[in-house]
Design a protein around this motif. Structure first.
Motif, PDB file in Angstrom:
ATOM      1  N   SER A 132       1.029  -1.284   0.032  1.00 35.74           N
ATOM      2  CA  SER A 132       0.218  -0.216  -0.094  1.00 35.74           C
ATOM      3  C   SER A 132       0.922   1.236  -0.119  1.00 35.74           C
ATOM      4  N   THR A 158       1.319  -9.779 -11.641  1.00 39.06           N
ATOM      5  CA  THR A 158       0.608 -10.427 -12.567  1.00 39.06           C
ATOM      6  C   THR A 158       1.273 -10.395 -13.920  1.00 39.06           C
ATOM      7  N   GLU A 363      -4.159  -3.991  -7.204  1.00 36.24           N
ATOM      8  CA  GLU A 363      -4.392  -2.816  -7.804  1.00 36.24           C
ATOM      9  C   GLU A 363      -4.840  -1.393  -6.785  1.00 36.24           C
ATOM     10  N   ARG A 375      -9.099  11.764   0.692  1.00 33.05           N
ATOM     11  CA  ARG A 375      -7.929  12.868   0.336  1.00 33.05           C
ATOM     12  C   ARG A 375      -8.575  14.091  -0.556  1.00 33.05           C
TER      13      ARG A 375
HETATM   14  N1  CAA Z   1      -1.952  10.722 -10.527  1.00 33.11           N
HETATM   15  C1  CAA Z   1      -0.609  11.531 -10.711  1.00 33.11           C
HETATM   16  N2  CAA Z   1      -0.009  11.889  -9.757  1.00 33.11           N
HETATM   17  C2  CAA Z   1      -0.111  11.363  -8.604  1.00 33.11           C
HETATM   18  C3  CAA Z   1      -1.379  10.440  -8.437  1.00 33.11           C
HETATM   19  C4  CAA Z   1      -2.323  10.115  -9.496  1.00 33.11           C
HETATM   20  N3  CAA Z   1      -3.397   9.534  -9.340  1.00 33.11           N
HETATM   21  N4  CAA Z   1      -1.548  10.414  -6.991  1.00 33.11           N
HETATM   22  C5  CAA Z   1      -0.464  10.923  -6.370  1.00 33.11           C
HETATM   23  N5  CAA Z   1       0.394  11.456  -7.462  1.00 33.11           N
HETATM   24  C6  CAA Z   1       1.582  12.456  -7.064  1.00 33.11           C
HETATM   25  C7  CAA Z   1       1.276  13.607  -6.273  1.00 33.11           C
HETATM   26  O1  CAA Z   1       0.540  14.559  -6.637  1.00 33.11           O
HETATM   27  C8  CAA Z   1       2.447  13.576  -5.438  1.00 33.11           C
HETATM   28  O2  CAA Z   1       3.211  14.383  -6.326  1.00 33.11           O
HETATM   29  P1  CAA Z   1       4.173  15.938  -5.664  1.00 33.11           P
HETATM   30  O3  CAA Z   1       4.887  15.234  -4.729  1.00 33.11           O
HETATM   31  O4  CAA Z   1       4.541  16.397  -6.754  1.00 33.11           O
HETATM   32  O5  CAA Z   1       2.865  16.637  -4.918  1.00 33.11           O
HETATM   33  C9  CAA Z   1       3.220  12.335  -5.559  1.00 33.11           C
HETATM   34  O6  CAA Z   1       2.460  11.524  -6.632  1.00 33.11           O
HETATM   35  C10 CAA Z   1       3.075  11.414  -4.155  1.00 33.11           C
HETATM   36  O7  CAA Z   1       1.747  11.255  -3.931  1.00 33.11           O
HETATM   37  P2  CAA Z   1       1.205  11.292  -2.423  1.00 33.11           P
HETATM   38  O8  CAA Z   1       1.815  12.100  -1.336  1.00 33.11           O
HETATM   39  O9  CAA Z   1      -0.090  11.036  -2.491  1.00 33.11           O
HETATM   40  O10 CAA Z   1       1.779   9.875  -1.978  1.00 33.11           O
HETATM   41  P3  CAA Z   1       1.650   8.495  -0.786  1.00 33.11           P
HETATM   42  O11 CAA Z   1       2.903   7.907  -0.676  1.00 33.11           O
HETATM   43  O12 CAA Z   1       1.069   9.498   0.300  1.00 33.11           O
HETATM   44  O13 CAA Z   1       0.798   7.610  -1.605  1.00 33.11           O
HETATM   45  C11 CAA Z   1      -1.203   6.311  -2.087  1.00 33.11           C
HETATM   46  C12 CAA Z   1      -0.298   7.536  -1.980  1.00 33.11           C
HETATM   47  C13 CAA Z   1      -2.498   6.629  -2.751  1.00 33.11           C
HETATM   48  C14 CAA Z   1      -1.447   5.560  -0.970  1.00 33.11           C
HETATM   49  C15 CAA Z   1      -0.449   5.309  -2.954  1.00 33.11           C
HETATM   50  O14 CAA Z   1       0.692   4.882  -2.433  1.00 33.11           O
HETATM   51  C16 CAA Z   1      -1.274   4.189  -3.471  1.00 33.11           C
HETATM   52  O15 CAA Z   1      -2.067   4.215  -4.365  1.00 33.11           O
HETATM   53  N6  CAA Z   1      -0.861   2.898  -3.007  1.00 33.11           N
HETATM   54  C17 CAA Z   1      -1.566   1.634  -3.396  1.00 33.11           C
HETATM   55  C18 CAA Z   1      -0.531   1.230  -4.295  1.00 33.11           C
HETATM   56  C19 CAA Z   1      -1.163   0.133  -5.205  1.00 33.11           C
HETATM   57  O16 CAA Z   1      -2.395   0.199  -5.848  1.00 33.11           O
HETATM   58  N7  CAA Z   1      -0.444  -0.962  -5.657  1.00 33.11           N
HETATM   59  C20 CAA Z   1      -1.191  -1.887  -6.419  1.00 33.11           C
HETATM   60  C21 CAA Z   1      -0.035  -2.659  -7.255  1.00 33.11           C
HETATM   61  S1  CAA Z   1      -0.097  -3.109  -8.700  1.00 33.11           S
HETATM   62  C22 CAA Z   1      -1.206  -4.492  -8.988  1.00 33.11           C
HETATM   63  O17 CAA Z   1      -1.953  -4.617  -8.024  1.00 33.11           O
HETATM   64  C23 CAA Z   1      -1.488  -4.782 -10.183  1.00 33.11           C
HETATM   65  C24 CAA Z   1      -1.833  -6.248 -10.380  1.00 33.11           C
HETATM   66  O18 CAA Z   1      -0.923  -7.092 -10.524  1.00 33.11           O
HETATM   67  C25 CAA Z   1      -3.116  -6.779 -10.692  1.00 33.11           C
END
Ligand code: CAA
Length: 381
Positions: A132, A158, A363, A375
């Motif tokens: 995460s 995957t 994901e 957020r």
């Molecule tokens: N689009 C573009 N940029 C984004 C964004 C988005 N959706 N979300 C965040 N960012 C940018 C932010 O704007 C920030 O940029 P700046 O530093 O320039 O301001 C930067 O990224 C960091 O963002 P956060 O401070 O929000 O980052 P965070 O460390 O607090 O994490 C989180 C945010 C939402 C928890 C993220 O870590 C997350 O989504 N975690 C889950 C990961 C995930 O989905 N893993 C799945 C693995 S893949 C998978 O499962 C595929 C498979 O095999 C089926």
């Protein structure tokens, strides 16, 4: 907002529905039982141009939109969620980062093979200690002699072992957190990349999920996607549309379960009449149908916003959260309608329940989707 399909989208839906009914349905149970990777179905989908559904036609793809992509994944998932996730990961998180962030030279080099299905794609973000919290990657990429040397391990990948290209996220600057993550495209035959044994899972048995190890894995600088430090943004953007695909997969799972529950309720007689005439069954069917439709509309809305170039991060998380929770509920309720038969592995319902669970986890867990939604609503970071 207009949520009806255009005539082109209707045509795509009919094409993928025919493909799913003709090719996927007869193979679904066997794929689950043998856990064999359905390469034949991947090839057949490629033959219809579906692997390049989001790739512009100038690079050999179909150049269609995310709503068409959602229709594709939903129809396949009605019968085989395993097959759907293989295709989904290839199209979205595996290939789309190159479409969106690749240089002209990179697009010309990689996209035609990905679009035609000659190469399958994977997305390697998750690590044993960074799930995460995806910004804190241990996998490092150090520059040396015009190359990056990647070291680290990825988990739950995957298409691992089946893919010819991996979009790999690695830290080029550990002190910079999310801003120190960079994205690379690594060939499956790179000698520094090895794949562990396939995990034995609760469901999604046809999909190949394994660890990917990078050991002094040399990647040319020319294979970095975007600038150094752009990787986290690239990964998050990839996951935004990846989540539309997972929502569609969940809608397909739930629709398949509902279809079977309706057919069974009309046929199964108890107390001298079809159980469809019992109000308790009618209530279940109605509740399931509402959830499926609401989930589909949330998915279509997120896809439509993406296609319109509008922000859609929150909507993709809403769709993923609602559709996957609904798929879990609907598949369980549908199993209940089938009673003892639902519990037998001879029927597809138990498989759907097993498959639906994964959708709440990958994901981005549904707890992470709530973080993303909150957020945005509360304007906090
Ligand atoms: N689009 C573009 N940029 C984004 C964004 C988005 N959706 N979300 C965040 N960012 C940018 C932010 O704007 C920030 O940029 P700046 O530093 O320039 O301001 C930067 O990224 C960091 O963002 P956060 O401070 O929000 O980052 P965070 O460390 O607090 O994490 C989180 C945010 C939402 C928890 C993220 O870590 C997350 O989504 N975690 C889950 C990961 C995930 O989905 N893993 C799945 C693995 S893949 C998978 O499962 C595929 C498979 O095999 C089926």
């Amino acid at each position: 907002m207009n949520l009806s399909l255009s005539s082109e989208q209707e045509e795509i839906r009919q094409l993928v529905r025919d493909f799913a009914e003709r090719e996927v349905r007869p193979r679904a149970e066997e794929i689950d039982q043998t856990s064999d990777f359905p390469r034949d179905l991947v090839d057949k989908a490629a033959g219809l141009g579906l692997l390049g559904i989001l790739v512009p036609d100038s690079y050999g793809g179909a150049g269609l939109d995310h709503l068409s992509f959602a229709l594709f994944i939903e129809e396949v998932a009605r019968f085989s969620a395993s097959t759907a996730v293989i295709l989904d990961v290839h199209v979205s998180v595996g290939t789309e980062p190159i479409v969106l962030f690749g240089s002209e030279e990179q697009k010309r080099r990689w996209l035609p093979d990905l679009a035609q299905g000659r190469t399958l794609a994977a997305f390697a973000l998750t690590e044993p200690e960074a799930g995460s919290d995806a910004a804190h990657l241990k996998t490092s990429a150090r520059r040396r002699d015009g190359k990056y040397i990647l070291n680290g391990s990825k988990i739950f990948i995957t298409n691992a072992g089946e893919a010819g290209l991996y979009v790999v996220l690695a830290s080029t600057d550990a002190s910079a957190g999310a801003g120190g993550v960079s994205a690379f495209v690594v060939r499956g035959d790179n000698p520094g990349l090895t794949v562990g044994p396939r995990f034995k899972k609760m469901g999604l048995n046809g999909s190949a999920i394994a660890e990917v190890h990078l050991e002094d894995c040399a990647v040319p600088e020319a294979d970095r996607l975007g600038a150094e430090g752009d990787g986290f943004r690239i990964a998050m953007r990839a996951l935004d549309s990846g989540r539309i695909g997972i929502s569609a997969q969940a809608v397909g799972l739930a629709q398949g379960a509902l279809d079977d529950a309706v057919a069974y309720a009309r046929e199964r007689k108890q107390f001298g009449k079809p159980i469809a005439e019992l109000q308790t069954i009618q209530n279940k069917i109605s509740d399931m149908a509402v959830k499926v439709r609401a989930a589909r509309w949330l998915t279509w809305q997120a896809a439509s916003l993406c296609d319109a170039g509008a922000p859609f991060t929150m909507e993709a998380s809403m769709a993923k959260l609602y559709a996957t929770d609904s798929a879990m509920e609907v598949t369980l309720e549908a199993l209940q309608v089938l009673g003892g038969y639902g519990y037998l592995e001879d029927y597809p319902m138990a498989r759907r329940v097993r498959d639906a669970k994964a959708c709440q986890i990958y994901e981005g867990t549904n707890q992470i989707q709530r973080v993303v939604i909150a957020r945005e609503l509360l304007a906090i970071s």
